[in-house]
Design a protein around this motif. Structure first.
Motif, PDB file in Angstrom:
ATOM      1  N   GLU A  33     -20.111  25.064   3.663  1.00 49.83           N
ATOM      2  CA  GLU A  33     -20.707  23.788   3.273  1.00 49.83           C
ATOM      3  C   GLU A  33     -20.761  22.826   4.459  1.00 49.83           C
ATOM      4  O   GLU A  33     -21.801  22.233   4.760  1.00 49.83           O
ATOM      5  CB  GLU A  33     -19.887  23.176   2.122  1.00 49.83           C
ATOM      6  CG  GLU A  33     -20.548  21.987   1.462  1.00 49.83           C
ATOM      7  CD  GLU A  33     -21.956  22.294   0.977  1.00 49.83           C
ATOM      8  OE1 GLU A  33     -22.805  21.412   1.132  1.00 49.83           O
ATOM      9  OE2 GLU A  33     -22.204  23.410   0.482  1.00 49.83           O
ATOM     10  N   GLU A  34     -19.619  22.709   5.112  1.00 54.43           N
ATOM     11  CA  GLU A  34     -19.520  21.826   6.279  1.00 54.43           C
ATOM     12  C   GLU A  34     -20.483  22.283   7.377  1.00 54.43           C
ATOM     13  O   GLU A  34     -21.156  21.478   8.023  1.00 54.43           O
ATOM     14  CB  GLU A  34     -18.064  21.844   6.776  1.00 54.43           C
ATOM     15  CG  GLU A  34     -17.776  21.070   8.048  1.00 54.43           C
ATOM     16  CD  GLU A  34     -17.931  19.573   7.887  1.00 54.43           C
ATOM     17  OE1 GLU A  34     -18.037  19.124   6.739  1.00 54.43           O
ATOM     18  OE2 GLU A  34     -17.989  18.883   8.920  1.00 54.43           O
ATOM     19  N   GLU A  35     -20.548  23.590   7.518  1.00 58.14           N
ATOM     20  CA  GLU A  35     -21.387  24.166   8.556  1.00 58.14           C
ATOM     21  C   GLU A  35     -22.868  23.873   8.266  1.00 58.14           C
ATOM     22  O   GLU A  35     -23.629  23.535   9.174  1.00 58.14           O
ATOM     23  CB  GLU A  35     -21.145  25.676   8.601  1.00 58.14           C
ATOM     24  CG  GLU A  35     -21.415  26.302   9.941  1.00 58.14           C
ATOM     25  CD  GLU A  35     -20.969  27.750   9.948  1.00 58.14           C
ATOM     26  OE1 GLU A  35     -20.047  28.057  10.696  1.00 58.14           O
ATOM     27  OE2 GLU A  35     -21.514  28.564   9.191  1.00 58.14           O
ATOM     28  N   ASN A  36     -23.256  24.007   7.003  1.00 57.35           N
ATOM     29  CA  ASN A  36     -24.646  23.736   6.622  1.00 57.35           C
ATOM     30  C   ASN A  36     -25.055  22.310   6.969  1.00 57.35           C
ATOM     31  O   ASN A  36     -26.135  22.072   7.486  1.00 57.35           O
ATOM     32  CB  ASN A  36     -24.838  23.954   5.114  1.00 57.35           C
ATOM     33  CG  ASN A  36     -24.967  25.427   4.801  1.00 57.35           C
ATOM     34  OD1 ASN A  36     -25.189  26.231   5.700  1.00 57.35           O
ATOM     35  ND2 ASN A  36     -24.798  25.787   3.547  1.00 57.35           N
ATOM     36  N   ARG A  37     -24.164  21.380   6.667  1.00 58.83           N
ATOM     37  CA  ARG A  37     -24.461  19.980   6.947  1.00 58.83           C
ATOM     38  C   ARG A  37     -24.637  19.751   8.457  1.00 58.83           C
ATOM     39  O   ARG A  37     -25.593  19.140   8.902  1.00 58.83           O
ATOM     40  CB  ARG A  37     -23.326  19.096   6.413  1.00 58.83           C
ATOM     41  CG  ARG A  37     -23.630  17.618   6.380  1.00 58.83           C
ATOM     42  CD  ARG A  37     -22.413  16.838   5.924  1.00 58.83           C
ATOM     43  NE  ARG A  37     -21.248  17.003   6.792  1.00 58.83           N
ATOM     44  CZ  ARG A  37     -21.102  16.421   7.985  1.00 58.83           C
ATOM     45  NH1 ARG A  37     -22.036  15.625   8.443  1.00 58.83           N
ATOM     46  NH2 ARG A  37     -20.022  16.631   8.713  1.00 58.83           N
ATOM     47  N   LYS A  38     -23.668  20.326   9.186  1.00 55.70           N
ATOM     48  CA  LYS A  38     -23.728  20.164  10.638  1.00 55.70           C
ATOM     49  C   LYS A  38     -24.978  20.828  11.211  1.00 55.70           C
ATOM     50  O   LYS A  38     -25.611  20.307  12.116  1.00 55.70           O
ATOM     51  CB  LYS A  38     -22.479  20.782  11.286  1.00 55.70           C
ATOM     52  CG  LYS A  38     -21.278  19.868  11.249  1.00 55.70           C
ATOM     53  CD  LYS A  38     -20.155  20.447  12.063  1.00 55.70           C
ATOM     54  CE  LYS A  38     -18.921  19.576  11.971  1.00 55.70           C
ATOM     55  NZ  LYS A  38     -17.725  20.290  12.392  1.00 55.70           N
ATOM     56  N   LEU A  39     -25.286  22.001  10.661  1.00 57.79           N
ATOM     57  CA  LEU A  39     -26.446  22.733  11.170  1.00 57.79           C
ATOM     58  C   LEU A  39     -27.745  21.975  10.931  1.00 57.79           C
ATOM     59  O   LEU A  39     -28.624  21.956  11.789  1.00 57.79           O
ATOM     60  CB  LEU A  39     -26.519  24.126  10.514  1.00 57.79           C
ATOM     61  CG  LEU A  39     -25.539  25.157  11.086  1.00 57.79           C
ATOM     62  CD1 LEU A  39     -25.591  26.433  10.276  1.00 57.79           C
ATOM     63  CD2 LEU A  39     -25.856  25.451  12.545  1.00 57.79           C
ATOM     64  N   ARG A  40     -27.845  21.332   9.747  1.00 60.04           N
ATOM     65  CA  ARG A  40     -29.060  20.557   9.455  1.00 60.04           C
ATOM     66  C   ARG A  40     -29.229  19.419  10.464  1.00 60.04           C
ATOM     67  O   ARG A  40     -30.316  19.207  11.004  1.00 60.04           O
ATOM     68  CB  ARG A  40     -29.001  20.011   8.025  1.00 60.04           C
ATOM     69  CG  ARG A  40     -29.510  21.005   6.973  1.00 60.04           C
ATOM     70  CD  ARG A  40     -29.793  20.303   5.661  1.00 60.04           C
ATOM     71  NE  ARG A  40     -28.578  19.738   5.080  1.00 60.04           N
ATOM     72  CZ  ARG A  40     -27.750  20.410   4.272  1.00 60.04           C
ATOM     73  NH1 ARG A  40     -28.012  21.662   3.957  1.00 60.04           N
ATOM     74  NH2 ARG A  40     -26.661  19.852   3.783  1.00 60.04           N
ATOM     75  N   GLU A  41     -28.104  18.756  10.733  1.00 57.21           N
ATOM     76  CA  GLU A  41     -28.151  17.667  11.726  1.00 57.21           C
ATOM     77  C   GLU A  41     -28.547  18.207  13.091  1.00 57.21           C
ATOM     78  O   GLU A  41     -29.352  17.621  13.801  1.00 57.21           O
ATOM     79  CB  GLU A  41     -26.776  16.998  11.839  1.00 57.21           C
ATOM     80  CG  GLU A  41     -26.488  16.017  10.751  1.00 57.21           C
ATOM     81  CD  GLU A  41     -25.053  15.495  10.842  1.00 57.21           C
ATOM     82  OE1 GLU A  41     -24.408  15.679  11.896  1.00 57.21           O
ATOM     83  OE2 GLU A  41     -24.576  14.930   9.835  1.00 57.21           O
ATOM     84  N   GLU A  42     -27.951  19.337  13.393  1.00 54.99           N
ATOM     85  CA  GLU A  42     -28.176  19.928  14.712  1.00 54.99           C
ATOM     86  C   GLU A  42     -29.620  20.399  14.875  1.00 54.99           C
ATOM     87  O   GLU A  42     -30.212  20.253  15.943  1.00 54.99           O
ATOM     88  CB  GLU A  42     -27.219  21.106  14.891  1.00 54.99           C
ATOM     89  CG  GLU A  42     -26.817  21.293  16.335  1.00 54.99           C
ATOM     90  CD  GLU A  42     -25.599  22.195  16.469  1.00 54.99           C
ATOM     91  OE1 GLU A  42     -25.640  23.087  17.305  1.00 54.99           O
ATOM     92  OE2 GLU A  42     -24.641  21.999  15.689  1.00 54.99           O
ATOM     93  N   LYS A  95     -31.773  17.490  15.697  1.00 53.98           N
ATOM     94  CA  LYS A  95     -31.546  17.042  17.068  1.00 53.98           C
ATOM     95  C   LYS A  95     -32.169  18.021  18.060  1.00 53.98           C
ATOM     96  O   LYS A  95     -32.809  17.617  19.036  1.00 53.98           O
ATOM     97  CB  LYS A  95     -30.025  16.960  17.296  1.00 53.98           C
ATOM     98  CG  LYS A  95     -29.620  16.162  18.495  1.00 53.98           C
ATOM     99  CD  LYS A  95     -28.112  16.099  18.554  1.00 53.98           C
ATOM    100  CE  LYS A  95     -27.648  15.915  19.976  1.00 53.98           C
ATOM    101  NZ  LYS A  95     -26.246  16.262  20.155  1.00 53.98           N
TER     102      LYS A  95
END
Lengths: 260, 150
Positions: A64-73, A76
């Motif tokens: 879950e955390e990874e998905n959020r970070k990946l979307r942001e990334e 960018k």
């Protein structure tokens, strides 16, 4: 306390001191060295087992955390992508042409880390490849970030890596920006020091330290770390320079072994 | 059965102390094994068992043969005094003794290596590791009792 009761203790003292004196003159003897192999094999098995048990849980928790970070990334990166595309392709073409031959020649093996070294006083790692994979003593051990150490001993299937922070590690280095030569040594306490940097030399925190290749052990221009502290030491003509390893040595999974 | 248990304990001690680091300190679990030999078996078994563990540890660590032989032998020998008439064993005595003997054994290893090989690390790091190993080892001191207390 009776002499009779103390006799075994005196015997222990005499035997161990005699053994150590003998070995300091004639070289080491290791009657149980063969146990090192089975212990490393057991360690390897435990490592594999713990990874296979831990990974599914970690994956689920991190997803879950990874998905959020990946979307942001992704957002960018899309912006940066266009900017870097042209530079990247040009850089890659030039680098490939220049270093392909050299790189392939130096590469020896990629190895997984299975444990810390047996000696609690040293900063060493055990990797799961050895002489049968082409690894030999004193080869450089690197990660994509830079140099992390050298091969200190090799058995058939395993090798010990002496980390740059170990007290017995030394390498010929340069300060990348000023090209000033120095010797980098480990301290045994998680950081390194630069030796023989003259007092008049301008060194500042953040300066990057790379290998110079003058020691005939390590290839040139491998990043080792960056300067964290510079101090003058009394009347000494040299500066006291502390260097932090570029690679976090507590978070290593795989390393690459290269030859000079 | 007891021998099998001791062999398993020794192997586990070696494997665990290679794998675990607490605040950068590897526990010295083989010191606990040597302590067990001395506390349960007396001076002779303590010194022999401790020396055996130590000599294996020296070989596995790839250092000169002797520092751990001496250090663990000392732990085995001195821990035997806790089961004699000199002390009356209590969990607190066990804890403090295991701390002190671990530091003593570690200091013997460092001292021997410094004389016969090379200084293994910086002084501040050595003190930190020795005390750290002592603290980590304290806890089994509550559980390992002399025979006459069982």
């Amino acid at each position: 306390m009776s002499i009779r009761r103390l006799f075994p203790f005196f015997l222990l003292l005499v035997v161990s001191v005699t053994l150590m004196t003998y070995q300091s003159n004639k070289g080491r003897i290791a009657p149980f060295k063969f146990l090192s192999g089975p212990l490393n094999t057991l360690n390897n098995a435990i490592h594999s087992l713990s990874v296979s048990v831990r990974e599914p849980f970690q994956r689920a928790m991190l997803r879950e955390e990874e998905n959020r970070k990946l979307r942001e990334e992704v957002n960018k990166l899309r912006m940066e992508q266009e900017e870097y595309r042209e530079t990247f392709f040009e850089n890659q073409r030039l680098r490939d042409i220049l270093s392909l031959k050299e790189r392939e020649k130096r590469y020896v093996a990629t190895a997984r880390i299975i444990s810390r070294g047996e000696d609690p006083w040293s900063n060493t790692l055990v990797v799961e490849k050895g002489s049968r994979d082409g690894i030999a003593k004193d080869m450089a051990v690197i990660t994509p970030i830079g140099l992390i150490g050298k091969v200190s001993s090799v058995s058939d299937r395993y090798s010990h890596v002496l980390l740059v922070t170990d007290m017995n590690f030394s390498a010929a280095v340069k300060i990348q920006e000023t090209r000033e030569d120095a010797i980098l040594s480990g301290t045994g306490a998680g950081y390194c020091i630069l030796k023989y940097v003259p007092e008049e030399e301008k060194v500042k925190p953040g300066d990057i330290i790379v290998t110079s290749g003058f020691d005939d052990l390590f290839p040139q221009e491998l990043v080792i770390g960056y300067v964290t502290r510079v101090a003058k030491k009394g009347a000494s003509i040299f500066q006291q320079v502390e260097v932090a390893p570029a690679q976090d040595l507590t978070k290593l999974d795989e390393v690459v072994i290269v030859k000079r | 059965m007891k021998a099998v248990f001791l062999i398993i304990a020794m192997v586990l001690a070696f494997v665990i102390q290679m794998k675990i680091r607490i605040f950068g300190v590897s526990p010295d679990l083989t010191a606990v094994v040597a302590y067990y030999f001395g506390l349960r078996g007396g001076a002779m078994k303590g010194i022999l068992g401790g020396s055996l563990v130590g000599i294996i540890e020296d070989s596995v660590e790839g250092i000169i043969l002797g520092p751990n032989l001496l250090g663990k032998g000392m732990i085995g020998f001195f821990s035997s005094f806790l089961s004699g008439s000199l002390f009356r064993w209590t969990p607190l005595l066990g804890t403090v003794s295991l701390f002190a003997l671990t530091v003593l054994g570690g200091a013997a290893v460092v001292f021997s290596r410094s004389i016969f090989e090379s200084v293994p690390s910086s002084m501040s790091r050595l003190v930190f590791v020795l005390l750290g190993q002592g603290v980590i080892n304290m806890f089994p001191g509550v559980l390992i009792r002399p025979r006459n207390v069982d």
